[in-house]
Write a protein that holds these residues in place. Sequence first.
Motif, PDB file in Angstrom:
ATOM      1  N   VAL A   9      30.177  35.661   0.176  1.00 21.19           N
ATOM      2  CA  VAL A   9      30.066  36.029  -1.235  1.00 21.19           C
ATOM      3  C   VAL A   9      30.054  37.548  -1.308  1.00 21.19           C
ATOM      4  N   ALA A  10      30.917  38.107  -2.168  1.00 19.47           N
ATOM      5  CA  ALA A  10      31.005  39.560  -2.298  1.00 19.47           C
ATOM      6  C   ALA A  10      31.037  39.943  -3.773  1.00 19.47           C
ATOM      7  N   ARG A  11      30.336  41.016  -4.108  1.00 22.69           N
ATOM      8  CA  ARG A  11      30.362  41.533  -5.475  1.00 22.69           C
ATOM      9  C   ARG A  11      31.546  42.479  -5.590  1.00 22.69           C
ATOM     10  N   SER A  13      32.602  43.919  -8.793  1.00 22.00           N
ATOM     11  CA  SER A  13      32.145  44.946  -9.730  1.00 22.00           C
ATOM     12  C   SER A  13      31.355  44.274 -10.836  1.00 22.00           C
ATOM     13  N   GLY A  14      30.438  45.009 -11.414  1.00 13.22           N
ATOM     14  CA  GLY A  14      29.677  44.493 -12.550  1.00 13.22           C
ATOM     15  C   GLY A  14      29.216  43.064 -12.347  1.00 13.22           C
ATOM     16  N   ASP A  15      29.765  42.175 -13.158  1.00 15.38           N
ATOM     17  CA  ASP A  15      29.393  40.761 -13.077  1.00 15.38           C
ATOM     18  C   ASP A  15      30.510  39.921 -12.458  1.00 15.38           C
ATOM     19  N   GLU A  16      31.349  40.560 -11.647  1.00 12.91           N
ATOM     20  CA  GLU A  16      32.457  39.853 -10.993  1.00 12.91           C
ATOM     21  C   GLU A  16      32.186  39.713  -9.499  1.00 12.91           C
ATOM     22  N   PHE A  17      32.316  38.482  -9.025  1.00  5.69           N
ATOM     23  CA  PHE A  17      32.077  38.176  -7.625  1.00  5.69           C
ATOM     24  C   PHE A  17      33.258  37.402  -7.060  1.00  5.69           C
ATOM     25  N   ALA A  18      33.411  37.461  -5.769  1.00  4.56           N
ATOM     26  CA  ALA A  18      34.422  36.659  -5.081  1.00  4.56           C
ATOM     27  C   ALA A  18      33.719  35.867  -3.990  1.00  4.56           C
TER      28      ALA A  18
END
Length: 174
Positions: A9-11, A13-18
């Motif tokens: 799990v990676a952030r 930016s802001g409220d976006e994760f992958a």
Amino acid sequence: VCVRQGDLVARLSGDEFAVLLPATDTRDGLRVAERVAAAFEVPLVLDDQTIDLRASIGVATSPDHAHDADTLLSRAEVAMYAAKRRGVGALAYDPAFDSGSARTISLLSGLRQAVDKGELRLVLQPKVALHTASVEGAEALVRWQHPQRGLVPPMEFIPFAEQTGFIRTLTAWI
């Protein structure tokens, strides 16, 4: 709770994760995405306040949707915006989503750069009390002067910024 051991799990930016799910096909990727979306549906209680959360998730897998990381991320983002528009938790990428999403992704990318490149303009509109004719405040209005598109109307980017969470960046800039 929602992902498996070995998933990353990676952030972004802001409220976006992958979430990187190695050796996963589209069907299993959607299952994980639906578990993540369901976890967000449980209200968060902080002190006396109950906060309702929601996540929109786009799924793109290799080799079904692309072979390189940049294209996969782009197509997952396209699917995420489609999920957001439809009000569903998770959707897998479908090429049919691209018709309206190319402009959306281009707009988001451009808006992110607009802050850094100084393309935004702040206009203050006075608020006048009619009974005294005195200025009692001002409304802050943001304008975007795009180098190729010209003046981008606020109705094109403000609702979009609100929908994507980028409004926080605009508010900080203002």
